[in-house]
Design a protein around this motif. Structure first.
Motif, short mmCIF file in Angstrom:
data_model
loop_
_atom_site.label_atom_id
_atom_site.label_comp_id
_atom_site.label_asym_id
_atom_site.label_seq_id
_atom_site.Cartn_x
_atom_site.Cartn_y
_atom_site.Cartn_z
N UNK A 184 0.58 -1.26 0.12
CA UNK A 184 0.03 -0.20 -0.02
C UNK A 184 0.59 1.35 0.10
N UNK A 185 1.18 1.90 -1.35
CA UNK A 185 2.66 2.82 -1.42
C UNK A 185 2.17 3.90 -0.76
N UNK A 186 2.65 4.78 -0.22
CA UNK A 186 2.22 6.12 -0.63
C UNK A 186 2.27 6.88 -1.17
N UNK A 187 3.69 6.72 -1.58
CA UNK A 187 4.12 7.76 -2.90
C UNK A 187 2.64 7.25 -4.77
N UNK A 188 2.27 5.73 -4.42
CA UNK A 188 1.73 4.90 -4.80
C UNK A 188 0.53 6.23 -5.31
N UNK A 189 -0.04 5.78 -3.88
CA UNK A 189 -1.16 6.95 -3.20
C UNK A 189 -1.67 8.27 -3.79
N UNK A 190 -0.36 9.27 -3.84
CA UNK A 190 -0.33 10.29 -3.97
C UNK A 190 -0.40 10.34 -5.51
N UNK A 191 0.33 10.14 -6.52
CA UNK A 191 0.17 9.83 -7.71
C UNK A 191 -0.79 10.03 -8.72
N UNK A 192 -1.65 8.93 -8.09
CA UNK A 192 -2.80 8.20 -8.37
C UNK A 192 -3.74 9.44 -7.65
N UNK A 193 -3.64 9.72 -7.27
CA UNK A 193 -4.47 11.25 -6.47
C UNK A 193 -4.16 12.36 -7.12
#
Length: 299
Positions: free
Chosen positions: A223-232
């Motif tokens: 559950x990558x934090x950078x992954x979530x930021x890129x999606x947002x």
């Protein structure tokens, strides 16, 4: 392959020889920052960790990182021994001791602590948790796009070792990385249990096709934090983004591919299984997302 690159490659910095490390409330020189051979983390990989980046005096997305740490600790029934404010205070104490203001990376580790006997049962860890924070001066230096090789190793499943745990038990990811290196690549591309493209051994994975950004469903990856930021960021900037199943066929013909992680932010991928992705260089969408992410971190 002689020019091997890793996704955690940093510029050499002589100051890292003299860093101070946090171990259970003490700030110690590197040579003295040691834990027991009876420690649960050393003996069994029984612990959880977080990686954090320092930009301009602030730990980026610190609340999300601390949330994830406490969520993981609860999942493995580990009492960290301090509250959120205490963990952040330990981070800050270590930062101040090292005089770090920006371009630093912290690895915050918590294990179940020292065992009374060298066996598996968690009840043998009776002395309380071990917490260590390694903080290094760190500027990513990745000289070319990353090369990936698909490997047979899978991320853990929820009923084996849930990939959403940032646990000290990284052996399956290490074996995946070794397999990729043996195939002449820098890092491993790992599939999910259904054979769809999932993640790499150390980072989350994205492709770009016809102006759309794709990543895995999130069911089988960290559950990558950078992954979530890129999606947002994509959603906020009208970039079509999809969390979906997709195959290697779709991946090989992508216009761009990139990795996300706390250390490297967005790292371009130039080749997968010997196939050049797009031009083999960083593509315009990756560059745009990188710019948006830098603005977000700067904010």
């Amino acid at each position: 392959m002689t020019d091997h690159v890793t996704t955690h490659q940093a510029e050499e910095d002589a100051r890292n020889e003299d860093i101070l490390i946090y171990v259970n409330g003490r700030i110690l020189p590197k040579a003295q920052a040691v834990v027991s051979v009876y420690d649960s983390g050393f003996m069994l990989g029984d612990g959880v960790w977080e990686g954090l980046r320092l930009y301009n005096g602030r730990w980026s997305f610190v609340d999300e990182h601390i949330d994830r740490l406490f969520e993981a600790a609860k999942a493995i029934d580990l009492d960290i021994g301090m509250d959120r404010a205490g963990v952040i205070a330990a981070l800050e104490e270590t930062r101040r001791a090292n005089g770090m203001e920006t371009d630093a990376h912290a690895r915050l580790m918590v294990t179940r602590g020292v065992k009374t006997r060298p066996f598996q049962h968690p009840g043998l860890s009776r002395q309380g948790p071990t917490m260590a924070i390694i903080m290094e001066h760190s500027r990513p230096k990745i000289p070319r796009p990353i090369r990936l090789a698909t490997v047979p190793h899978l991320r853990g499943l929820p009923m084996t070792q849930d990939p959403k745990l940032n646990s000290h038990s990284k052996l399956n990811c290490i074996l995946a990385c070794i397999a990729a290196e043996k195939a002449g690549a820098d890092e491993a591309l790992m599939l999910d249990v259904h054979g769809f493209v999932n993640t790499t051994n150390a980072c989350n994975f994205f492709i770009v096709r016809k102006g759309e950004v794709w990543t895995s469903t999130g069911d089988y990856c960290m559950n990558g934090i950078t992954r979530a930021k890129v999606i947002q960021l994509c959603r906020d900037n009208d970039i079509p983004v999809f969390e979906k199943n997709f195959s290697l066929v779709e991946t090989y013909s992508a216009d761009e591919a990139f990795l996300t992680g706390t250390f490297g932010a967005q790292t371009p991928v130039g080749m997968i299984d010997g196939r050049v992705i797009g031009t083999g260089e960083m593509g315009p969408m990756t560059e745009r997302i990188r710019g948006l992410y830098k603005q977000l971190v700067g904010a």
